[in-house]
Design an enzyme around this catalytic site. Structure first.
Site, mmCIF file in Angstrom:
data_model
loop_
_atom_site.group_PDB
_atom_site.id
_atom_site.type_symbol
_atom_site.label_atom_id
_atom_site.label_comp_id
_atom_site.label_asym_id
_atom_site.label_seq_id
_atom_site.Cartn_x
_atom_site.Cartn_y
_atom_site.Cartn_z
ATOM 1 N N ASP A 458 0.848 -1.192 0.000
ATOM 2 C CA ASP A 458 0.000 0.000 0.000
ATOM 3 C C ASP A 458 0.887 1.247 0.000
ATOM 4 O O ASP A 458 2.113 1.164 0.178
ATOM 5 C CB ASP A 458 -0.889 -0.033 1.246
ATOM 6 N N GLU A 461 2.607 4.997 -4.163
ATOM 7 C CA GLU A 461 2.573 5.915 -5.320
ATOM 8 C C GLU A 461 3.893 6.695 -5.520
ATOM 9 O O GLU A 461 4.106 7.120 -6.676
ATOM 10 C CB GLU A 461 1.416 6.905 -5.161
ATOM 11 N N ASP A 581 -9.442 4.054 -1.636
ATOM 12 C CA ASP A 581 -10.325 4.536 -0.572
ATOM 13 C C ASP A 581 -11.569 5.188 -1.163
ATOM 14 O O ASP A 581 -11.529 6.318 -1.649
ATOM 15 C CB ASP A 581 -9.573 5.532 0.315
#
Length: 782
Positions: A458, A461, A581
């Site tokens: 996670d 980016e 999300d």
């Protein structure tokens, strides 16, 4: 709030924040598509056949200007029909090597080496005959003009133009522009073309690209509730479906470039504005959508073969504070007779949010191992999260070994300092071979500590709670354990002194043109061999997925399961994806369908969304409807935020009933889903497919945005409207389904699927099945 731009386009923008919550909306003016022509184009001054049967040419600037920087005076053109159905057009600086997506990360043919003797003083050396002006392959034809240089790609069978870079005087876009930090090229499009792709973003209009919506590609940690904004992944590929006099054909165009870019689609043209790299186009001839994804994944890598158990139902939550809570969740699913195959931990199991650690109190190793022995004995699996940021802590073994092996991204020779959940962190540089080895060793060490069955990568980016150049503050604790954990507490200053941090052209980052280094790694930071974060930013999650896949596969030789938030071209070869999300709203339920279908086109077929929404609390009715849809996501998982009330499917009796019915149907279809997974791995065919994949000859079907279609000899549809108080959906089939084992290729079984339809209030809408409990022996661990 509406944001009106200077070009009269309207879109909704959100202030960038971390993926948990959005701040209040803020009005911003953004020039989406300037009508000012930037460049004057190039002329073709030479062309010859290359040793591998392609074409190599050279392009010379016609008239220089300094808008967005100086033009590169001489370019190398390379064109090759790499297969019968794939054409490559590669344009780069003829005299200087430029950044490209690394060939070791995404293996492919290399263009000819640059001719170092070419230069402005050697123009006469390149005066080869410039005819003929076309280069034909089996399915596609490359045509060009010399002055100005333009090119087009046509379909050989019917002469249809698929790509046309000409810029007429009346067109709002330029001829070819190639500067160090600004590249521009356009194509004309017929008005009847239907385009799909260009992600990752949340598209409010559905899966079809919508004229004048902004399409920006740059991996960014803003939540999926932000519409028409660059989200977690970058996939610069689109599929173009056309119907001409009752005949349909499909092709695709990939621009293989990892730099930030804006793509402007007007309905009759499409323009790329890219802030670096090269033009590396691939054209795929189709002519059907399934042909296109087959050809596309043949280049970028076939989707990873997922283990059978991954198609079961998954449960996760950020906020399972201790192991006893996780044990209760598993037990309550069993009591409610709701299928559950995989239980997850967010970072609650960690010691101080540090990767590869266990909280000694809340998740003591002896008790956790006892729990895992129990659920593994029942055939269940356990997955935990890993973030890329490694906590800066001299007593932390992972960090110590990372420093010793020099594995971190640098800024001016020192590990770049950022902040994520542990506090101050350094980011591993996965372009460095030593980092890949170190990462694999840390995963091995952790697996010996806790025999997890998969990993969730996670925040890759990469996400940073701070911006710029930071230092650890003196005299205060950071973070101090109070307030939101995502507020920056380091001492930081903005970095604007380099052209990499402040490029001349501003992409529409986060939907409001924020600086490209905002809440991420500084773009002037450096990777292995001097590669700039400016260039490599959007492949960070991709490179981490490759390293993680290599590590897990090396442990036991089994097919790994990896879930990655950030993705790039080729990520599906290594990992699954969830859409980030989202919110517990009817609109968000609807948006998940188009995003999921897009990822099938991107070559990432194992995809799903947080069922019932990540935050805030969903209504009972919404959760009813969401599980009836989410049961048919390829990747089916309920996940919720730390700050939301509990929303496991057994929390409401009506939702539990819907879950038993919908997931019961899913579990009956597991062999069928597994067959689709096999097809995805061998041909790239998505597991969940848009309806137009099969009925593309009917124009009205191209306007159906929210239907999921799954087929292998059978016909199956699960559709969702995302409408409150009304559920409409169906699953149908009319032919036999063939089940195939991955390991042997043996045909296991043939079976007939039956049609089920519902149009009723959500708590009464059920895909009927008598099978309610997955805790029976219905798993294969391959």
């Amino acid at each position: 709030m509406k944001v009106t731009t200077s070009s009269s386009h309207v879109f909704y923008a959100f202030v960038p924040s971390l993926s948990l919550y959005t701040k209040p909306l803020k009005l911003t003016t953004v020039d989406l598509a300037s009508t000012t022509k930037i460049g004057n184009g190039y002329r073709l001054i030479s062309v010859e056949e290359s040793p591998d049967g392609g074409l190599v040419g050279h392009l010379q600037i016609k008239l220089k200007n300094n808008v967005y920087g100086a033009d590169i005076p001489l370019l190398q053109l390379y064109v090759k029909h790499e297969t019968d159905s794939r054409l490559r057009v590669h344009i780069t600086d003829a005299e200087k090597q430029r950044w490209e997506v690394p060939y070791n990360l995404l293996p492919r043919e290399k263009p000819p080496a640059l001719k170092q003797t070419v230069g402005g003083s050697r123009k006469d050396a390149y005066t080869y005959t410039l005819t003929p002006s076309e280069y034909a392959g089996s399915e596609l034809i490359f045509l060009y003009t010399t002055d100005p240089f333009t090119f087009s790609v046509k379909r050989k069978s019917n002469g249809q133009t698929l790509f046309d870079s000409r810029s007429d005087e009346s067109d709002p876009y330029s001829d070819l522009v190639f500067k160090d930090q600004y590249l521009e090229i356009s194509t004309k499009l017929p008005k009847d073309a239907s385009l799909y792709g260009l992600g990752e973003n949340t598209q409010p209009h559905g899966i079809k690209l919508y004229p004048n919506d902004p399409y920006t590609l740059y991996t960014t940690d803003i939540s999926a509730i932000n519409l028409n904004a660059d989200l977690y992944g970058s996939h610069p590929v689109y599929m173009d479906l056309r119907n001409v006099i009752g005949e349909s054909s499909t092709h695709a165009v990939l621009l293989l470039n990892s730099n930030g870019m804006d793509v402007f689609y007007t309905g009759n043209s499409l323009t790329y504005k890219v802030i670096g790299g090269v033009f590396d186009f691939y054209f795929f001839s189709g002519p059907t959508p399934l042909d296109v994804v087959d050809q596309y994944t043949q280049l970028i890598g076939r989707p990873a073969p997922m283990p059978y158990w991954a198609f079961g139902f998954h449960q996760c939550r950020w906020g399972y504070h201790n192991l006893s809570v996780v044990e209760d969740v598993v037990e309550n699913y069993k009591k409610a007779k709701i299928p559950l195959d995989v239980i997850w931990n967010d970072d609650d199991h960690m010691d101080g949010h540090k990767d590869f650690t266990l909280n000694p109190t809340n998740y003591s190793r002896p008790k956790l191992l006892e729990f895992l022995d129990k659920i593994h004995g029942q055939g269940m699996k356990y997955i935990v999260i890993i973030d890329p940021g490694i906590g800066v802590n001299t007593s932390y073994g992972v960090y110590q070994r990372g420093i010793a092996n020099d594995v971190f991204i640098k800024y001016e020779g020192k590990p770049y300092l950022a902040q994520v959940w542990p506090g101050a962190v350094n980011f591993p540089d996965f372009l460095n071979p030593k980092t890949v080895e170190w990462w694999g060793d840390e995963i091995r060490r952790f697996h010996e500590l806790v025999p997890v069955d998969g990993l969730w990568i996670d925040m890759n980016e990469a996400s940073n709670f701070c911006t710029g150049l930071c230092t650890i503050p003196e005299g205060r604790i950071c973070p101090n354990g109070t307030g939101p954990g995502w507020e920056c507490c380091l001492d930081c200053k903005n970095i604007t002194k380099t052209r990499w941090d402040d490029p001349p052209y501003k992409i529409n980052a986060s939907g409001i043109q924020v600086p490209i280094g905002y809440k991420t790694i500084a773009t002037s930071a450096s990777h292995y061999n001097g590669v700039l974060e400016y260039d490599a930013h959007s492949i960070y999650g991709f490179s981490q997925a490759i390293a993680t896949h290599k590590a897990l596969q090396g442990l036991e030789g089994k097919r790994p399961f990896i879930l990655s938030r950030s993705t790039f071209v080729g990520s599906g070869h290594y990992a699954a994806h969830w859409t980030g999300d989202n919110k517990g709203t009817w609109d968000d339920l609807k948006y998940t369908i188009s995003t999921m279908l897009n990822f099938g086109i991107f070559g990432v077929p194992m995809v799903g969304s947080d069922i019932c929404g990540f935050y805030p609390a969903p209504t009972e009715e919404l959760c009813n409807r969401w599980i009836e849809l989410g049961a048919f996501y390829p990747f089916s998982r309920d996940h919720a935020s730390y700050y939301s009330p509990r929303q496991e499917l057994y929390q409401w009796e009506t939702v539990a009933e819907s879950a038993r019915n919908a997931l019961g149907m899913r579990y009956k279809l597991l062999p069928y889903l597994y067959t689709l997974n096999y097809q995805a791995h061998t041909s790239g065919a998505p597991i969940a497919r848009p309806l137009f994949f099969y009925v593309h000859k009917r124009d009205k079907m191209l306007r159906i945005e929210y239907s999921i279609y799954a087929r292998e000899q059978s016909h199956g549809v699960s559709s969702a409207r995302g409408e409150q108080n009304q559920c409409r959906g169906s699953i149908s089939s009319r032919e036999l389904v063939q089940y195939v084992r991955y390991d042997t290729g043996h045909r296991i079984k043939r079976s007939t699927l039956h049609h089920t339809r519902c149009t009723s209030p959500c708590n009464q809408c059920a895909f009927v099945s008598k099978y309610h409990n997955s805790n029976a022996a219905r798993r294969i661990d391959l």
